[in-house]
Design a protein around this motif. Sequence first.
Motif, short mmCIF file in Angstrom:
data_model
loop_
_atom_site.label_atom_id
_atom_site.label_comp_id
_atom_site.label_asym_id
_atom_site.label_seq_id
_atom_site.Cartn_x
_atom_site.Cartn_y
_atom_site.Cartn_z
N GLU A 44 0.80 -1.23 0.00
CA GLU A 44 0.00 0.00 0.00
C GLU A 44 0.83 1.28 0.00
OE1 GLU A 44 -1.68 0.93 4.28
OE2 GLU A 44 -1.81 -1.24 3.90
N TRP A 45 2.12 1.20 0.31
CA TRP A 45 2.98 2.39 0.31
C TRP A 45 3.81 2.50 -0.97
CZ3 TRP A 45 3.12 -1.26 4.32
CH2 TRP A 45 2.32 -0.93 5.42
N ALA A 46 3.67 1.51 -1.86
CA ALA A 46 4.44 1.45 -3.11
C ALA A 46 5.94 1.36 -2.85
CB ALA A 46 4.11 2.62 -4.03
N LEU A 47 6.30 0.76 -1.73
CA LEU A 47 7.72 0.54 -1.40
C LEU A 47 8.25 -0.68 -2.14
CD1 LEU A 47 10.27 1.14 0.29
CD2 LEU A 47 9.24 -0.18 2.15
N VAL A 48 7.42 -1.70 -2.28
CA VAL A 48 7.84 -2.97 -2.86
C VAL A 48 6.84 -3.43 -3.90
CG1 VAL A 48 8.26 -5.42 -2.34
CG2 VAL A 48 9.01 -3.68 -0.74
N GLU A 49 7.36 -4.00 -4.99
CA GLU A 49 6.52 -4.68 -5.98
C GLU A 49 7.03 -6.11 -6.08
OE1 GLU A 49 4.97 -3.23 -10.05
OE2 GLU A 49 6.79 -4.39 -10.48
N VAL A 50 6.10 -7.06 -6.05
CA VAL A 50 6.45 -8.48 -6.14
C VAL A 50 5.72 -9.07 -7.34
CG1 VAL A 50 6.24 -10.73 -5.00
CG2 VAL A 50 6.85 -8.72 -3.66
N ALA A 51 6.43 -9.91 -8.08
CA ALA A 51 5.84 -10.64 -9.19
C ALA A 51 5.88 -12.13 -8.86
CB ALA A 51 6.61 -10.38 -10.47
N VAL A 52 4.76 -12.81 -9.14
CA VAL A 52 4.68 -14.25 -8.94
C VAL A 52 4.21 -14.90 -10.23
CG1 VAL A 52 4.19 -14.02 -6.47
CG2 VAL A 52 2.30 -14.25 -8.07
N ASP A 53 4.58 -16.18 -10.41
CA ASP A 53 4.08 -16.89 -11.59
C ASP A 53 2.70 -17.44 -11.30
OD1 ASP A 53 4.44 -19.24 -10.09
OD2 ASP A 53 6.26 -19.81 -11.15
N ASP A 54 2.14 -18.18 -12.25
CA ASP A 54 0.77 -18.66 -12.07
C ASP A 54 0.64 -19.74 -11.00
OD1 ASP A 54 2.12 -20.40 -13.72
OD2 ASP A 54 0.67 -20.32 -15.34
N ASP A 55 1.75 -20.24 -10.48
CA ASP A 55 1.72 -21.15 -9.33
C ASP A 55 1.85 -20.40 -8.01
OD1 ASP A 55 1.46 -23.50 -10.82
OD2 ASP A 55 3.63 -23.69 -11.07
N GLY A 56 2.04 -19.08 -8.09
CA GLY A 56 2.21 -18.27 -6.89
C GLY A 56 3.64 -18.19 -6.40
N ALA A 65 13.75 2.58 -4.43
CA ALA A 65 14.92 3.11 -3.74
C ALA A 65 14.66 4.48 -3.10
CB ALA A 65 16.10 3.20 -4.70
N ALA A 66 13.82 5.29 -3.73
CA ALA A 66 13.54 6.62 -3.18
C ALA A 66 12.81 6.52 -1.84
CB ALA A 66 12.71 7.42 -4.17
N LEU A 67 11.95 5.53 -1.69
CA LEU A 67 11.21 5.36 -0.44
C LEU A 67 11.99 4.54 0.59
CD1 LEU A 67 7.61 4.66 -1.79
CD2 LEU A 67 8.54 6.80 -0.88
N LEU A 68 12.93 3.74 0.12
CA LEU A 68 13.67 2.86 1.02
C LEU A 68 14.46 3.64 2.07
CD1 LEU A 68 14.44 -0.01 1.73
CD2 LEU A 68 16.32 0.16 0.08
N ALA A 71 12.40 4.07 5.12
CA ALA A 71 11.78 2.88 5.70
C ALA A 71 12.71 2.21 6.70
CB ALA A 71 11.43 1.90 4.59
N THR A 72 12.11 1.53 7.65
CA THR A 72 12.87 0.71 8.59
C THR A 72 12.90 -0.72 8.05
OG1 THR A 72 10.92 0.04 9.87
CG2 THR A 72 12.02 2.10 10.54
N ALA A 73 13.70 -1.55 8.67
CA ALA A 73 13.75 -2.96 8.28
C ALA A 73 12.38 -3.61 8.44
CB ALA A 73 14.81 -3.69 9.09
N THR A 74 11.67 -3.25 9.48
CA THR A 74 10.33 -3.78 9.72
C THR A 74 9.37 -3.33 8.62
OG1 THR A 74 10.71 -3.83 12.10
CG2 THR A 74 8.41 -3.87 11.37
N ASP A 75 9.46 -2.05 8.23
CA ASP A 75 8.62 -1.55 7.13
C ASP A 75 8.87 -2.36 5.87
OD1 ASP A 75 7.67 0.53 8.77
OD2 ASP A 75 9.17 1.96 8.01
N LEU A 76 10.13 -2.59 5.55
CA LEU A 76 10.48 -3.32 4.35
C LEU A 76 9.94 -4.75 4.40
CD1 LEU A 76 11.92 -3.50 1.63
CD2 LEU A 76 14.03 -4.04 2.88
N ALA A 77 10.11 -5.41 5.52
CA ALA A 77 9.63 -6.79 5.67
C ALA A 77 8.11 -6.85 5.51
CB ALA A 77 10.04 -7.34 7.03
N GLU A 78 7.40 -5.93 6.15
CA GLU A 78 5.94 -5.90 6.04
C GLU A 78 5.51 -5.61 4.60
OE1 GLU A 78 4.48 -3.13 8.95
OE2 GLU A 78 5.04 -4.42 10.62
#
Length: 100
Positions: A44-56, A65-68, A71-78
Amino acid sequence: MSGHPELPSLDAMLAAAEPAEHADRAPLSRRQRSERQVFRAQDEWALVEVAVDDDGEVVEVAVNAALLEQATATDLAESVLQAARAAQQKARGRPAAPTR
């Protein structure tokens, strides 16, 4: 040195590996990946984008990088978890669950 024979370098060991075996598998692997559908989602913060295949299975993770810097380590993990779950839900054909 102490009389021990020199160990081969990593490059030498890789060169000695069966290159034909790897060459035969590479085109098939690329073809299989290209036939698979990829689903992308952001947290929801546009910090991370993840791509998955059709198996998930996660195939790519990108970090803004601009938002990183803010961010804290906890923010990044969440953010990684949130984006991964949303992408996996897209792959399963279900709408993403609301975040807390």
